[in-house]
Design an enzyme around this catalytic site. Structure first.
Site, PDB file in Angstrom:
ATOM      1  N   PHE A 189       0.832  -1.405   0.039  1.00 27.45           N
ATOM      2  CA  PHE A 189      -0.186   0.077  -0.461  1.00 27.45           C
ATOM      3  C   PHE A 189       1.572   1.386   0.279  1.00 27.45           C
ATOM      4  CE2 PHE A 189       1.059  -1.210   4.819  1.00 27.45           C
ATOM      5  CZ  PHE A 189       0.822   0.599   5.469  1.00 27.45           C
ATOM      6  N   SER A 234       9.772  -2.237   1.131  1.00 24.39           N
ATOM      7  CA  SER A 234       8.115  -2.403   0.283  1.00 24.39           C
ATOM      8  C   SER A 234       6.836  -1.988   1.801  1.00 24.39           C
ATOM      9  CB  SER A 234       7.966  -3.648  -0.270  1.00 24.39           C
ATOM     10  OG  SER A 234       6.418  -3.749  -0.571  1.00 24.39           O
ATOM     11  N   LYS A 235       5.616  -1.196   1.644  1.00 28.86           N
ATOM     12  CA  LYS A 235       5.349  -1.155   1.906  1.00 28.86           C
ATOM     13  C   LYS A 235       4.501  -2.093   2.324  1.00 28.86           C
ATOM     14  CE  LYS A 235       3.498   2.765   3.360  1.00 28.86           C
ATOM     15  NZ  LYS A 235       3.676   3.550   4.333  1.00 28.86           N
ATOM     16  N   VAL A 236       4.816  -3.215   2.909  1.00 32.85           N
ATOM     17  CA  VAL A 236       3.519  -4.418   2.809  1.00 32.85           C
ATOM     18  C   VAL A 236       2.525  -5.096   4.203  1.00 32.85           C
ATOM     19  CG1 VAL A 236       3.812  -7.344   2.734  1.00 32.85           C
ATOM     20  CG2 VAL A 236       6.045  -5.776   2.047  1.00 32.85           C
ATOM     21  N   TYR A 289       3.157  -5.154   8.793  1.00 33.04           N
ATOM     22  CA  TYR A 289       2.790  -3.294   9.641  1.00 33.04           C
ATOM     23  C   TYR A 289       1.947  -4.150  10.281  1.00 33.04           C
ATOM     24  CZ  TYR A 289       3.940   0.572   7.076  1.00 33.04           C
ATOM     25  OH  TYR A 289       4.804   1.114   6.367  1.00 33.04           O
TER      26      TYR A 289
END
Length: 307
Positions: free
Chosen positions: A37, A158-160, A164
């Site tokens: 995202f 990478s915003k995985v 989170y």
């Protein structure tokens, strides 16, 4: 749909009413967090009667890079995502500060946690958002007992979505201990970042910030802060930072799409500097906010006008 959501969302290839954008409970990404995202801000300038999206091309490029890192089966280009976002904002008639969340997710209804050979789609929603964290009064922080995961465990560039969980554990621990935010250490014990923010310290007039091998996200706002600081004649050093350096820093601040630029007044119940916003932080924060609102011509190429 949350109270601060706009009425329109991009979902399954078209702009639809937000309350119609729903996924099946068997959706692959819902089961495994197999999604990437972005977080993108737009700032409304009432005097100019326009909404300015901050570094939109860079955010869309990073989102596509995330799909490459994670092997997501996705065919749209960064330029196509930009066009969708602008159309969504125009149709939403947004005339206030906004936050956009594009999500590229494995949309197939199937088992087996993997990225390859699983259909992916993109969804984008828009929120009305001003400050995510207090940017004016100073934040209380603590070193998290949770370690920041390394790039060899979950890619940190990478915003995985699934990664989170790490941030959520640290954030909850901090808030439940009376703090505003957490600070991660990496696997080596060096300072990494906040739960969703990059971190900078100031010592003797020089800005220091953890480098990419410290398991940080390569923040777009971080990159902007480094450029602003250099233009102001302030030296920025990217290096390993020891935990105890935080306690003796003259200034400390976070940067990020959500947090913007927010100063820290306390780490582990130790006051940073004299407990007020420092001169360096104040200069950078002031110039940053003038920039994102479209009032600073020097960085106007960082902004994409919606109208």
């Amino acid at each position: 749909m949350s109270q601060n959501s706009f009425d329109l969302t991009y979902f399954e290839g078209k702009i639809v009413p937000a309350n119609e954008a729903k996924i099946n409970i068997q959706t692959h990404a819902f089961q495994y967090g197999t999604a990437v995202f972005g977080g993108i801000r737009g700032y409304y300038n009432a005097d100019k009667k326009n909404l300015f999206v901050f570094r939109l091309p860079e955010h869309c490029k990073r989102l596509i890079n995330s799909t490459k890192i994670m092997q997501l089966q996705f065919t749209k280009t960064a330029e196509e995502i930009q066009s969708i976002i602008l159309e969504l904002l125009q149709q939403s008639k947004a005339e206030q500060n906004v936050y956009l969340r594009p999500i590229i997710y494995t949309s197939s209804l199937q088992l087996s946690p993997r990225f390859h050979d699983v259909k992916a789609d993109i969804a984008i929603y828009v929120l009305k958002l001003d400050d995510y964290l207090d940017t004016q009064n100073g934040l209380k922080t603590m070193i998290s007992s949770w370690q920041r995961f390394s790039d060899n465990q979950i890619p940190t560039l990478s915003k995985v979505s699934g990664g989170y969980v790490n941030s959520a554990l640290a954030k909850s621990e901090a808030v439940q201990n009376g703090m505003d935010e957490a600070i991660f250490l990496d696997a080596r014990g060096f300072v990494s970042e906040g739960s969703a923010e990059n971190l900078f310290i100031v010592r003797d007039g020089v800005i220091h910030t953890p480098s990419i091998p410290s398991s940080i996200l390569e923040g777009i706002t971080r990159r902007s802060i480094i450029k602003i600081a250099n233009d102001l004649g302030i030296q920025v050093v990217e290096r390993d930072i020891a935990r105890s350096e935080l306690y003796i820093a003259d200034e400390l601040f976070f940067s990020g799409t959500g947090v913007q630029v927010a100063w820290v007044k306390e780490v582990d119940r130790r006051t940073i500097g004299n407990g007020t916003i420092g001169d360096v932080t104040k200069k950078i924060q002031s110039l940053f906010f003038e920039t994102v609102k479209g009032n600073e011509d020097k960085y106007k190429d960082w902004l994409t006008a919606v109208y």
